[in-house]
Design a protein around this motif. Structure first.
Motif, PDB file in Angstrom:
ATOM      1  N   MET A 109       4.072 -29.485   2.754  1.00 12.31           N
ATOM      2  CA  MET A 109       4.496 -28.277   2.038  1.00 12.31           C
ATOM      3  C   MET A 109       4.079 -27.045   2.817  1.00 12.31           C
ATOM      4  N   ARG A 110       5.024 -26.133   3.022  1.00  9.26           N
ATOM      5  CA  ARG A 110       4.747 -24.926   3.784  1.00  9.26           C
ATOM      6  C   ARG A 110       4.542 -23.764   2.804  1.00  9.26           C
ATOM      7  N   LEU A 111       3.398 -23.157   2.841  1.00  7.36           N
ATOM      8  CA  LEU A 111       3.093 -22.052   1.935  1.00  7.36           C
ATOM      9  C   LEU A 111       3.466 -20.734   2.590  1.00  7.36           C
ATOM     10  N   ASP A 112       3.985 -19.827   1.781  1.00  7.89           N
ATOM     11  CA  ASP A 112       4.424 -18.527   2.281  1.00  7.89           C
ATOM     12  C   ASP A 112       3.236 -17.572   2.301  1.00  7.89           C
ATOM     13  N   VAL A 113       2.905 -17.040   3.499  1.00 10.42           N
ATOM     14  CA  VAL A 113       1.739 -16.181   3.647  1.00 10.42           C
ATOM     15  C   VAL A 113       1.834 -14.912   2.796  1.00 10.42           C
ATOM     16  N   PRO A 114       2.989 -14.190   2.794  1.00  6.65           N
ATOM     17  CA  PRO A 114       3.068 -13.005   1.942  1.00  6.65           C
ATOM     18  C   PRO A 114       2.834 -13.306   0.465  1.00  6.65           C
ATOM     19  N   THR A 115       3.323 -14.473   0.007  1.00  7.18           N
ATOM     20  CA  THR A 115       3.087 -14.859  -1.389  1.00  7.18           C
ATOM     21  C   THR A 115       1.600 -15.077  -1.645  1.00  7.18           C
ATOM     22  N   LEU A 116       0.938 -15.724  -0.677  1.00  5.66           N
ATOM     23  CA  LEU A 116      -0.506 -15.916  -0.822  1.00  5.66           C
ATOM     24  C   LEU A 116      -1.236 -14.577  -0.859  1.00  5.66           C
ATOM     25  N   PHE A 117      -0.815 -13.645   0.007  1.00  3.73           N
ATOM     26  CA  PHE A 117      -1.369 -12.292  -0.035  1.00  3.73           C
ATOM     27  C   PHE A 117      -1.292 -11.731  -1.449  1.00  3.73           C
ATOM     28  N   ALA A 118      -0.094 -11.812  -2.016  1.00  2.00           N
ATOM     29  CA  ALA A 118       0.145 -11.216  -3.328  1.00  2.00           C
ATOM     30  C   ALA A 118      -0.678 -11.899  -4.412  1.00  2.00           C
ATOM     31  N   VAL A 119      -0.736 -13.221  -4.376  1.00  2.00           N
ATOM     32  CA  VAL A 119      -1.472 -13.959  -5.401  1.00  2.00           C
ATOM     33  C   VAL A 119      -2.963 -13.638  -5.335  1.00  2.00           C
ATOM     34  N   VAL A 120      -3.542 -13.695  -4.114  1.00  2.00           N
ATOM     35  CA  VAL A 120      -4.968 -13.403  -3.960  1.00  2.00           C
ATOM     36  C   VAL A 120      -5.279 -11.985  -4.425  1.00  2.00           C
ATOM     37  N   THR A 121      -4.407 -11.046  -4.067  1.00  2.00           N
ATOM     38  CA  THR A 121      -4.632  -9.648  -4.448  1.00  2.00           C
ATOM     39  C   THR A 121      -4.584  -9.477  -5.956  1.00  2.00           C
ATOM     40  N   LEU A 122      -3.574 -10.072  -6.612  1.00  2.00           N
ATOM     41  CA  LEU A 122      -3.448  -9.944  -8.057  1.00  2.00           C
ATOM     42  C   LEU A 122      -4.612 -10.599  -8.789  1.00  2.00           C
ATOM     43  N   VAL A 123      -5.030 -11.773  -8.322  1.00  2.00           N
ATOM     44  CA  VAL A 123      -6.166 -12.453  -8.952  1.00  2.00           C
ATOM     45  C   VAL A 123      -7.442 -11.621  -8.797  1.00  2.00           C
ATOM     46  N   ALA A 124      -7.656 -11.073  -7.598  1.00  3.78           N
ATOM     47  CA  ALA A 124      -8.849 -10.247  -7.377  1.00  3.78           C
ATOM     48  C   ALA A 124      -8.828  -8.999  -8.260  1.00  3.78           C
ATOM     49  N   LEU A 125      -7.651  -8.370  -8.373  1.00  2.00           N
ATOM     50  CA  LEU A 125      -7.546  -7.186  -9.229  1.00  2.00           C
ATOM     51  C   LEU A 125      -7.791  -7.537 -10.692  1.00  2.00           C
ATOM     52  N   LEU A 126      -7.245  -8.662 -11.132  1.00  2.00           N
ATOM     53  CA  LEU A 126      -7.434  -9.088 -12.517  1.00  2.00           C
ATOM     54  C   LEU A 126      -8.908  -9.361 -12.805  1.00  2.00           C
ATOM     55  N   MET A 127      -9.569 -10.099 -11.892  1.00  6.01           N
ATOM     56  CA  MET A 127     -10.989 -10.395 -12.071  1.00  6.01           C
ATOM     57  C   MET A 127     -11.815  -9.113 -12.046  1.00  6.01           C
ATOM     58  N   ALA A 128     -11.487  -8.207 -11.125  1.00  4.40           N
ATOM     59  CA  ALA A 128     -12.217  -6.938 -11.048  1.00  4.40           C
ATOM     60  C   ALA A 128     -12.071  -6.154 -12.338  1.00  4.40           C
ATOM     61  N   GLY A 129     -10.848  -6.121 -12.880  1.00  5.10           N
ATOM     62  CA  GLY A 129     -10.619  -5.384 -14.121  1.00  5.10           C
ATOM     63  C   GLY A 129     -11.418  -5.929 -15.282  1.00  5.10           C
ATOM     64  N   TRP A 130     -11.451  -7.251 -15.422  1.00  6.02           N
ATOM     65  CA  TRP A 130     -12.188  -7.840 -16.547  1.00  6.02           C
ATOM     66  C   TRP A 130     -13.689  -7.677 -16.385  1.00  6.02           C
ATOM     67  N   ILE A 131     -14.178  -7.791 -15.152  1.00  8.96           N
ATOM     68  CA  ILE A 131     -15.625  -7.625 -14.952  1.00  8.96           C
ATOM     69  C   ILE A 131     -16.032  -6.176 -15.181  1.00  8.96           C
ATOM     70  N   CYS A 132     -15.208  -5.219 -14.748  1.00 10.69           N
ATOM     71  CA  CYS A 132     -15.508  -3.809 -15.041  1.00 10.69           C
ATOM     72  C   CYS A 132     -15.442  -3.544 -16.537  1.00 10.69           C
TER      73      CYS A 132
END
Length: 396
Positions: free
Chosen positions: A1-24
């Motif tokens: 399975m070939r993973l799309d790098v831009p999609t991974l960028f977006a997923v990691v960024t969104l997850v980090a933002l979501l976690m940051a928001g809840w921790i704040c």
């Protein structure tokens, strides 16, 4: 399975933002120096680094490359700061010089290294990965600090996540140094980026959950201490020492062992409060507690039973041995005044001793009542003395 790098960028960024928001959100209303704020800001910087990386084109701008790696380094430094604040190692006076270097030197090093190596892809990747690895080593050292007595499951989650991040960075550094990747746009570069971002996605979820879980464990520990500890003296409170005594009596009954208890009271304690004030009285209580605790064995238990009363539980101790210890404790308290400003406040204690071989007929209430009655006799006989209750059962 070939993973799309831009999609991974977006997923990691969104997850980090979501976690940051809840921790704040969790940190809302807490002081600015609370560890949760530093951790939330770290996740925001982490997400910011991925936003900058996502903007890179075939001919990357130096400002975006440097900015993205700088934000990543800042995120790691903030995580280290958060851990130090969580562990109480970061004070108002500021961290020591060595810690300041650990926090700020890698951030400055990233800027300088990327300015110098901007046109050398492999060298840039190696230098950056090794710098980030060093920062993670600092974080791992903080997580394994021996000064922290309790390493709960949240801390182990963080250890696992950061070790995984460290391994991925070192592998990417090795790949760049060996020439296995020439850029982020060739097949090998995209493969290594995919590996890094898959690990990053797992890590950002794990470190967020781990830190939150660690915070919950700390809150549970504090609640337990509030429920089971006397906050003034640091000893077990009445509920805790009573629970410990119930368990000790049950164990001694099953095994036919000795168990003794001491009930002691500070003589004329009201005079201390009236003569020096209640703060002085609190200092005396802490001083007496420290004197008693410093002369007990590891298996002995002590708790504050009432206002100026203490209960001591002595497993595997005969009535004679308990009486000997009681006299030693009485002498130690008499010889150890409490310093209160310019005053040295001396107090004495009266002690009642009860115990012996514990049989099925012995109850906790009966054992405590016998020690309390003996202490009352010590008070009636002039105070500053020990009285021994009749033995529960003569040994065979």
């Amino acid at each position: 399975m070939r993973l799309d790098v831009p999609t991974l960028f977006a997923v990691v960024t969104l997850v980090a933002l979501l976690m940051a928001g809840w921790i704040c959100f969790m940190a809302w209303g807490k002081p600015a120096r609370d560890a949760l704020w530093a951790w939330g800001l770290a996740l925001l910087a982490y997400a910011g680094s991925h936003v900058l990386f996502a903007m890179l084109g075939p001919q990357p701008l130096a400002s975006l490359v440097i900015g993205g790696n700088l934000a990543y380094s800042v995120a790691l430094s903030l995580m280290l700061l958060a851990l130090r604040r969580f562990d109480g190692l970061d004070t108002q006076a500021g961290p020591p010089l060595l810690v300041q270097l650990q926090l700020f030197a890698p951030v400055l090093a990233i800027v300088l290294l990327y300015l110098l190596l901007m046109d050398q892809y492999a060298a840039r990747v190696v230098a950056g990965s090794l710098t980030f690895s060093l920062q993670i080593v600092f974080i791992l050292r903080s997580l394994l600090d021996r000064r922290m007595p309790r390493h709960g499951r949240g801390r182990y989650i963080l250890l696992t996540a950061f070790f995984a991040l460290l391994a991925s960075l070192l592998l990417r550094s090795l790949a760049a140094a060996m020439g296995w990747m020439a850029s982020n746009d060739d097949d090998a570069g995209r493969l290594w980026l995919t590996m890094v971002f898959v690990v990053a996605l797992c890590a950002v979820i794990s470190i967020s959950l781990g830190f939150v879980y660690m915070t919950m464990e700390r809150a549970e520990l504090r609640n337990f201490e509030l429920a089971m500890k006397d906050m003034l003296t640091g000893l077990s409170n009445r509920r805790a020492i009573s629970d410990q005594l119930h368990m000790a009596v049950s164990r001694a009954q099953r095994q036919g062992q000795y168990l003794s208890v001491l009930m002691l009271d500070i003589d004329h304690f009201k005079r201390v409060n009236d003569g020096y004030g209640h703060q002085a009285g609190d200092a005396v209580l802490r001083g007496v507690a420290h004197t008693l605790l410093s002369r007990l064995r590891a298996q002995d238990q002590i708790g504050r039973f009432g206002g100026e009363e203490f209960l001591l539980m002595l497993p595997d101790t005969s009535l004679e041995g308990a009486a000997t210890l009681a006299e030693a404790l009485r002498q130690a308290v008499e010889a150890t005044p409490t310093q209160w400003g310019a005053h040295r406040i001396s107090v004495t204690i009266s002690i009642g001793v009860a115990g012996g071989v514990i049989t099925g007929a012995v109850t906790v209430d009966g054992l405590v009542a016998a020690a309390d009655s003996a202490m009352y006799r010590a008070k009636q006989s002039g105070r500053n003395r020990c009285e021994v209750a009749p033995p529960l059962l003569a040994p065979n």
